[in-house]
Design a protein around this motif. Structure first.
Motif, PDB file in Angstrom:
ATOM      1  N   ILE A 265      82.045  51.818 -75.802  1.00  8.98           N
ATOM      2  CA  ILE A 265      82.907  51.379 -74.634  1.00  8.98           C
ATOM      3  C   ILE A 265      84.486  51.225 -75.140  1.00  8.98           C
ATOM      4  O   ILE A 265      84.673  51.067 -76.085  1.00  8.98           O
ATOM      5  CB  ILE A 265      82.389  49.856 -74.067  1.00  8.98           C
ATOM      6  CG1 ILE A 265      82.494  48.749 -75.238  1.00  8.98           C
ATOM      7  CG2 ILE A 265      81.183  50.258 -73.108  1.00  8.98           C
ATOM      8  CD1 ILE A 265      82.335  47.343 -74.517  1.00  8.98           C
TER       9      ILE A 265
ATOM     10  N   VAL B 292      85.541  62.099 -68.885  1.00  7.60           N
ATOM     11  CA  VAL B 292      85.430  60.884 -67.872  1.00  7.60           C
ATOM     12  C   VAL B 292      84.612  61.265 -66.783  1.00  7.60           C
ATOM     13  O   VAL B 292      84.111  60.474 -65.913  1.00  7.60           O
ATOM     14  CB  VAL B 292      86.749  60.325 -67.299  1.00  7.60           C
ATOM     15  CG1 VAL B 292      87.586  59.519 -68.515  1.00  7.60           C
ATOM     16  CG2 VAL B 292      87.630  61.235 -66.917  1.00  7.60           C
TER      17      VAL B 292
ATOM     18  N   GLN C  36      81.043  60.784 -68.632  1.00 10.09           N
ATOM     19  CA  GLN C  36      81.064  59.743 -69.731  1.00 10.09           C
ATOM     20  C   GLN C  36      80.384  60.071 -71.010  1.00 10.09           C
ATOM     21  O   GLN C  36      79.704  59.231 -71.406  1.00 10.09           O
ATOM     22  CB  GLN C  36      80.145  58.457 -69.015  1.00 10.09           C
ATOM     23  CG  GLN C  36      80.600  57.981 -67.783  1.00 10.09           C
ATOM     24  CD  GLN C  36      81.953  57.036 -68.180  1.00 10.09           C
ATOM     25  OE1 GLN C  36      83.014  57.272 -67.600  1.00 10.09           O
ATOM     26  NE2 GLN C  36      81.968  56.142 -68.755  1.00 10.09           N
TER      27      GLN C  36
ATOM     28  N   VAL D  96      78.997  44.428 -70.432  1.00  6.06           N
ATOM     29  CA  VAL D  96      79.134  45.771 -70.487  1.00  6.06           C
ATOM     30  C   VAL D  96      78.264  46.439 -69.356  1.00  6.06           C
ATOM     31  O   VAL D  96      77.168  46.231 -69.330  1.00  6.06           O
ATOM     32  CB  VAL D  96      78.821  46.751 -71.850  1.00  6.06           C
ATOM     33  CG1 VAL D  96      78.973  48.243 -71.528  1.00  6.06           C
ATOM     34  CG2 VAL D  96      79.521  46.198 -72.735  1.00  6.06           C
ATOM     35  N   GLU D  97      79.098  47.263 -68.368  1.00  6.12           N
ATOM     36  CA  GLU D  97      77.918  47.948 -67.244  1.00  6.12           C
ATOM     37  C   GLU D  97      77.889  49.245 -68.020  1.00  6.12           C
ATOM     38  O   GLU D  97      78.564  49.970 -68.455  1.00  6.12           O
ATOM     39  CB  GLU D  97      78.924  47.860 -65.856  1.00  6.12           C
ATOM     40  CG  GLU D  97      78.665  46.952 -65.068  1.00  6.12           C
ATOM     41  CD  GLU D  97      79.474  47.541 -63.579  1.00  6.12           C
ATOM     42  OE1 GLU D  97      78.614  48.252 -63.029  1.00  6.12           O
ATOM     43  OE2 GLU D  97      80.489  46.884 -63.250  1.00  6.12           O
ATOM     44  N   GLU D  98      76.447  49.514 -67.772  1.00 10.69           N
ATOM     45  CA  GLU D  98      76.081  50.904 -68.583  1.00 10.69           C
ATOM     46  C   GLU D  98      76.670  52.111 -68.000  1.00 10.69           C
ATOM     47  O   GLU D  98      77.110  53.006 -68.770  1.00 10.69           O
ATOM     48  CB  GLU D  98      74.584  50.964 -68.366  1.00 10.69           C
ATOM     49  CG  GLU D  98      73.817  51.099 -69.492  1.00 10.69           C
ATOM     50  CD  GLU D  98      72.527  50.895 -69.474  1.00 10.69           C
ATOM     51  OE1 GLU D  98      71.683  51.447 -68.603  1.00 10.69           O
ATOM     52  OE2 GLU D  98      71.807  49.845 -70.143  1.00 10.69           O
ATOM     53  N   ARG D  99      77.223  51.827 -66.934  1.00  8.83           N
ATOM     54  CA  ARG D  99      77.978  53.309 -66.152  1.00  8.83           C
ATOM     55  C   ARG D  99      79.382  53.389 -67.000  1.00  8.83           C
ATOM     56  O   ARG D  99      80.107  54.237 -66.882  1.00  8.83           O
ATOM     57  CB  ARG D  99      78.220  53.138 -64.830  1.00  8.83           C
ATOM     58  CG  ARG D  99      78.871  52.032 -64.237  1.00  8.83           C
ATOM     59  CD  ARG D  99      78.599  51.898 -62.762  1.00  8.83           C
ATOM     60  NE  ARG D  99      79.265  50.779 -62.097  1.00  8.83           N
ATOM     61  CZ  ARG D  99      80.548  50.773 -61.840  1.00  8.83           C
ATOM     62  NH1 ARG D  99      81.276  51.887 -61.540  1.00  8.83           N
ATOM     63  NH2 ARG D  99      81.321  49.356 -61.295  1.00  8.83           N
ATOM     64  N   HIS D 100      79.854  52.413 -67.375  1.00  8.19           N
ATOM     65  CA  HIS D 100      81.059  52.577 -68.188  1.00  8.19           C
ATOM     66  C   HIS D 100      80.968  52.682 -69.672  1.00  8.19           C
ATOM     67  O   HIS D 100      81.945  53.010 -70.467  1.00  8.19           O
ATOM     68  CB  HIS D 100      81.852  50.991 -68.314  1.00  8.19           C
ATOM     69  CG  HIS D 100      82.238  50.601 -66.962  1.00  8.19           C
ATOM     70  ND1 HIS D 100      82.594  49.257 -66.376  1.00  8.19           N
ATOM     71  CD2 HIS D 100      82.658  51.461 -65.741  1.00  8.19           C
ATOM     72  CE1 HIS D 100      82.950  49.336 -64.983  1.00  8.19           C
ATOM     73  NE2 HIS D 100      82.990  50.562 -64.834  1.00  8.19           N
TER      74      HIS D 100
END
Lengths: 86, 151
Positions: free
Chosen positions: B50, B122, B125, B28-32
């Motif tokens: 997520i 979005v 986030q 998991v990328e934190e920005r996602h």
């Protein structure tokens, strides 16, 4: 629990931002007007409780269990998509 | 004079590895990640989620808790089920808000909670579960079976 008696048209305030007005009473049904800031959600408790229970049920669903029931859904959405693009 | 420590904080967002029983290992990328300040109803302690794609269940996806990866919720775009679905004026900007509805398997098959959608922002986030006040939408909207039998 704080218990208050109110007449029709009388108001209760909670904090400085929430007011509850008793609007009418008829055959066992009380109508209440609620004013609250947008970030304070106001809901009928039975709806709220049902959603909590549904969320709890949803957290128990596994991909395998869902897969066996959504074959038809995938067909249905494929049809929806087609009609959307036309 | 202290200098800003830019060099030690590269702009790439950090990556976390989640181990899940249902979906295996997920990077998991934190920005996602989506932040849910209030969690979900009944799961107020969960603040980071997520969206997981699983080809076994497409178009249903999974809202998975980063804090408790054993917890995930099947979600789908409500427009698949009801093309004219509307969550209300304040979330009507489709560039910014994406609604999702949570699915449940009950005794009567799969149902979608159209009354309490998740709204993803979005742009920021962020996410939240709202309750649509009108009686227009059901908490147990039947899916799949009914739609095909109508055709």
């Amino acid at each position: 629990m704080l218990v208050l008696s109110r007449k029709i048209g009388e108001v209760i305030t909670i904090g400085n931002a929430i007011t509850i007005t008793i609007l009418s009473y008829d055959r066992g049904i009380v109508r209440v007007g609620i004013e609250a800031p947008k970030d304070i959600p106001v809901h009928r408790k039975e709806v709220y409780d049902r959603i909590i229970e549904l969320n709890r049920q949803a957290s128990q669903v596994t991909p395998e269990a869902l897969r066996s029931t959504i074959g038809r859904l995938q067909q249905a959405t494929a049809v929806t998509k087609e009609t959307k693009t036309t | 004079m202290p200098l800003p420590t830019m060099a030690s904080n590269p702009p790439t967002s950090s990556i976390r590895k989640l181990t899940t029983e249902q979906f295996g290992e997920i990077l998991v990328e934190e920005r996602h990640m989506f932040t849910f300040p209030n969690g979900l109803l009944g799961f107020e302690q969960l603040h980071h989620f997520i969206i997981v794609r699983d080809e076994r269940t497409e178009p249903v996806r999974w809202l998975l808790s980063v804090e408790h990866p054993e917890l995930s919720f099947p979600v789908i775009s409500p427009y698949f089920l009801q093309p004219d679905y509307a969550v209300g004026k304040e979330y009507s900007d489709p560039q910014r808000y994406t609604p999702l509805v949570i699915l449940t398997l009950g005794s009567s098959g799969a149902t979608a909670n159209m009354k309490a959608p998740i709204i993803l922002d979005v742009e920021h986030q962020h996410g939240q579960q709202i309750i649509i006040p009108s009686d227009k939408y059901s908490t147990v909207h039947p899916i799949g079976v009914q739609q095909t039998s109508q055709r």
